[in-house]
Design a protein around this motif. Structure first.
Motif, PDB file in Angstrom:
ATOM      1  N   VAL A  11      47.353  30.147 -23.223  1.00 15.59           N
ATOM      2  CA  VAL A  11      48.074  30.602 -24.403  1.00 15.59           C
ATOM      3  C   VAL A  11      47.165  30.320 -25.591  1.00 15.59           C
ATOM      4  O   VAL A  11      46.763  29.177 -25.805  1.00 15.59           O
ATOM      5  CB  VAL A  11      49.420  29.874 -24.585  1.00 15.59           C
ATOM      6  CG1 VAL A  11      50.074  30.306 -25.899  1.00 15.59           C
ATOM      7  CG2 VAL A  11      50.349  30.152 -23.419  1.00 15.59           C
ATOM      8  N   VAL A  12      46.805  31.349 -26.334  1.00 19.90           N
ATOM      9  CA  VAL A  12      45.822  31.204 -27.407  1.00 19.90           C
ATOM     10  C   VAL A  12      46.548  30.878 -28.712  1.00 19.90           C
ATOM     11  O   VAL A  12      47.367  31.673 -29.181  1.00 19.90           O
ATOM     12  CB  VAL A  12      44.996  32.492 -27.570  1.00 19.90           C
ATOM     13  CG1 VAL A  12      43.953  32.316 -28.667  1.00 19.90           C
ATOM     14  CG2 VAL A  12      44.325  32.865 -26.250  1.00 19.90           C
ATOM     15  N   PRO A  13      46.280  29.721 -29.296  1.00 19.96           N
ATOM     16  CA  PRO A  13      46.926  29.402 -30.578  1.00 19.96           C
ATOM     17  C   PRO A  13      46.242  30.114 -31.736  1.00 19.96           C
ATOM     18  O   PRO A  13      45.021  30.307 -31.728  1.00 19.96           O
ATOM     19  CB  PRO A  13      46.743  27.889 -30.686  1.00 19.96           C
ATOM     20  CG  PRO A  13      45.465  27.626 -29.961  1.00 19.96           C
ATOM     21  CD  PRO A  13      45.412  28.624 -28.829  1.00 19.96           C
ATOM     22  N   ALA A  29      48.703  24.654 -38.874  1.00 17.02           N
ATOM     23  CA  ALA A  29      47.340  24.141 -38.736  1.00 17.02           C
ATOM     24  C   ALA A  29      47.283  22.722 -38.183  1.00 17.02           C
ATOM     25  O   ALA A  29      46.437  22.429 -37.331  1.00 17.02           O
ATOM     26  CB  ALA A  29      46.623  24.229 -40.079  1.00 17.02           C
ATOM     27  N   PRO A  30      48.169  21.787 -38.613  1.00 16.51           N
ATOM     28  CA  PRO A  30      48.089  20.424 -38.066  1.00 16.51           C
ATOM     29  C   PRO A  30      48.332  20.352 -36.559  1.00 16.51           C
ATOM     30  O   PRO A  30      47.947  19.375 -35.913  1.00 16.51           O
ATOM     31  CB  PRO A  30      49.174  19.666 -38.840  1.00 16.51           C
ATOM     32  CG  PRO A  30      49.362  20.444 -40.100  1.00 16.51           C
ATOM     33  CD  PRO A  30      49.160  21.869 -39.698  1.00 16.51           C
ATOM     34  N   SER A  31      48.989  21.376 -35.999  1.00 22.29           N
ATOM     35  CA  SER A  31      49.291  21.364 -34.565  1.00 22.29           C
ATOM     36  C   SER A  31      48.188  21.977 -33.722  1.00 22.29           C
ATOM     37  O   SER A  31      48.276  21.977 -32.495  1.00 22.29           O
ATOM     38  CB  SER A  31      50.592  22.138 -34.309  1.00 22.29           C
ATOM     39  OG  SER A  31      51.636  21.622 -35.095  1.00 22.29           O
ATOM     40  N   THR A  49      48.025  36.285 -24.530  1.00 23.12           N
ATOM     41  CA  THR A  49      49.265  35.760 -25.074  1.00 23.12           C
ATOM     42  C   THR A  49      48.905  34.751 -26.153  1.00 23.12           C
ATOM     43  O   THR A  49      48.145  33.815 -25.897  1.00 23.12           O
ATOM     44  CB  THR A  49      50.092  35.058 -23.987  1.00 23.12           C
ATOM     45  OG1 THR A  49      50.389  36.002 -22.952  1.00 23.12           O
ATOM     46  CG2 THR A  49      51.379  34.497 -24.557  1.00 23.12           C
ATOM     47  N   PHE A  50      49.422  34.951 -27.364  1.00 24.69           N
ATOM     48  CA  PHE A  50      49.071  34.007 -28.422  1.00 24.69           C
ATOM     49  C   PHE A  50      50.317  33.588 -29.185  1.00 24.69           C
ATOM     50  O   PHE A  50      51.325  34.300 -29.220  1.00 24.69           O
ATOM     51  CB  PHE A  50      48.017  34.597 -29.370  1.00 24.69           C
ATOM     52  CG  PHE A  50      48.414  35.848 -30.110  1.00 24.69           C
ATOM     53  CD1 PHE A  50      48.922  35.776 -31.394  1.00 24.69           C
ATOM     54  CD2 PHE A  50      48.241  37.102 -29.524  1.00 24.69           C
ATOM     55  CE1 PHE A  50      49.263  36.930 -32.099  1.00 24.69           C
ATOM     56  CE2 PHE A  50      48.577  38.264 -30.211  1.00 24.69           C
ATOM     57  CZ  PHE A  50      49.086  38.172 -31.495  1.00 24.69           C
ATOM     58  N   ARG A  59      35.583  30.206 -24.803  1.00 24.46           N
ATOM     59  CA  ARG A  59      36.519  29.299 -24.135  1.00 24.46           C
ATOM     60  C   ARG A  59      37.881  29.320 -24.823  1.00 24.46           C
ATOM     61  O   ARG A  59      38.917  29.233 -24.161  1.00 24.46           O
ATOM     62  CB  ARG A  59      35.949  27.884 -24.107  1.00 24.46           C
ATOM     63  CG  ARG A  59      34.681  27.776 -23.257  1.00 24.46           C
ATOM     64  CD  ARG A  59      34.020  26.425 -23.404  1.00 24.46           C
ATOM     65  NE  ARG A  59      32.614  26.495 -22.998  1.00 24.46           N
ATOM     66  CZ  ARG A  59      31.737  25.545 -23.229  1.00 24.46           C
ATOM     67  NH1 ARG A  59      32.089  24.428 -23.857  1.00 24.46           N
ATOM     68  NH2 ARG A  59      30.487  25.688 -22.839  1.00 24.46           N
ATOM     69  N   TYR A  60      37.859  29.436 -26.130  1.00 25.58           N
ATOM     70  CA  TYR A  60      39.102  29.593 -26.891  1.00 25.58           C
ATOM     71  C   TYR A  60      39.851  30.844 -26.432  1.00 25.58           C
ATOM     72  O   TYR A  60      41.062  30.814 -26.193  1.00 25.58           O
ATOM     73  CB  TYR A  60      38.766  29.665 -28.381  1.00 25.58           C
ATOM     74  CG  TYR A  60      39.864  30.193 -29.275  1.00 25.58           C
ATOM     75  CD1 TYR A  60      40.945  29.401 -29.623  1.00 25.58           C
ATOM     76  CD2 TYR A  60      39.794  31.492 -29.788  1.00 25.58           C
ATOM     77  CE1 TYR A  60      41.950  29.891 -30.464  1.00 25.58           C
ATOM     78  CE2 TYR A  60      40.781  31.983 -30.627  1.00 25.58           C
ATOM     79  CZ  TYR A  60      41.863  31.181 -30.958  1.00 25.58           C
ATOM     80  OH  TYR A  60      42.853  31.666 -31.786  1.00 25.58           O
TER      81      TYR A  60
END
Length: 340
Positions: free
Chosen positions: A195-197, A256-258, A250-251, A189-190
């Motif tokens: 848009v993949v973080p 990390a906190p976001s 697209t990444f 799912r990730y």
């Protein structure tokens, strides 16, 4: 190492993808007289000659099923690794369910073999990790939450059962992340997010096991004698950046906190329920496990390496080739405003 064929096999978690495939594979073995599948909800996939019993392994009813059917082999696949249910319920299923199941196994005079699905997540993910984990290695930073911590507890209860029932053959399998055409998981799912973080400043080494290889390992552990704890993963590794490029995703790197903010987008677009702490740490530091013990024990090597497993998942999925530029700009601008 061949053994006397299991006569009556009980498979937990049979209404999920992995349990259903394992049950269907085992029922094709002519040496197995009965396959009994248990779960709290009816399966949606056909189970053939597998007998479905609706039972909650958190209750003493599971002992009645094992006793009345004279089950001699239990394949425990009921480890909940996704956030499709509440954390408290998942922990109950993972830990309390395992405790009840193992208690039933201990009391059964017919029991002779236990195969347990565990997870490589028991090793944790840390910047101080060794390059490769073997089965003898301890985690540098033990998991403190989520299904990874549950898996650690499950393995502890299994060791307790082994001390009390030294006559049982017990196989514990620490699987890398499953991939393949039929897999639906937090990882898949990730990968399907518009848009993949990724975590800014990190490019973790990742490892996968193809669903077909995972099923074959579980089959062999059930019909043969292979006691012990084994890492299960395809050969080789992929960097997260390599995987995303090969998938045409697209990444965007974010602090990390976001990451949790991007997880909110995943709720709407990819069916995620946020990013678990285990997934976040894995996508930050990665993890690589050594499968040499498994290969030597089975005299067999996974058909799919990590790269091939990922490629098969991509070719069979509808990942597409990224997202429209307008949507990408809108998502990243929103993220930018939140970070200001």
């Amino acid at each position: 190492m061949p053994s006397a064929a299991a006569r009556v096999v009980l498979v937990t978690g049979v209404s999920r993808f992995l349990g259903a495939r394992v049950a269907n594979t085992l029922q094709a073995d002519p040496g197995i007289e009965r396959v009994i599948g248990v779960d709290t909800v009816p399966p949606t996939a056909p189970l053939g000659r597998t007998e479905f019993v609706r039972v909650d392994i958190r209750t003493p009813s599971i002992a009645k099923v094992i006793s009345s059917a004279e089950v001699d082999t239990v394949v425990h696949l009921n480890l909940v690794t996704s956030q499709t249910t509440s954390r408290s319920k998942a922990k109950e299923l993972n830990v309390i369910g395992t405790m009840q199941l193992l208690a039933a196994c201990q009391r059964s005079a017919d029991m002779r073999k236990l195969v347990v699905r565990s997870s490589a997540a028991v090793y944790g993910s840390s910047p101080m990790d060794p390059a490769v984990f073997t089965e003898r290695d301890e985690p540098v930073e033990p998991p403190t939450s989520g299904y990874a911590k549950d898996a650690v507890e499950v393995e502890g209860y299994v060791r307790g059962l082994q001390r009390r029932r030294s006559d049982l053959t017990v196989s514990v399998l620490r699987f890398a992340n499953f991939l393949g055409p039929g897999v639906d998981s937090p990882l898949t799912r990730y990968l399907r997010m518009p848009v993949v973080p990724t975590v800014l400043g990190f490019d973790p080494r990742l490892q996968f096991v193809h669903e077909d290889d995972g099923i074959e390992v579980l089959r062999r552990m059930t019909v043969e004698e292979h006691p012990g704890t084994f890492n299960v993963a395809g050969d080789g590794v992929l960097l997260l950046s390599q995987a995303l490029r090969r998938a045409g995703r697209t990444f965007v790197p974010v602090p990390a906190p976001s990451f949790s903010m991007m997880g909110e987008a995943g709720r709407r677009f990819a069916g995620l329920s946020g990013f678990s702490p285990e997934l976040l740490r894995w996508l930050t530091y990665g993890r690589v496990i050594d499968n040499a013990r498994l290969v030597n024990e089975l005299s067999w090597r996974p058909k799919y390496g990590s790269e091939a497993a990922f490629a098969d998942f991509v070719s069979s999925s509808d990942l597409g080739r990224g997202v429209p530029l307008e949507l990408f700009d809108r998502l990243t601008s929103v993220l930018g405003r939140k970070l200001d």
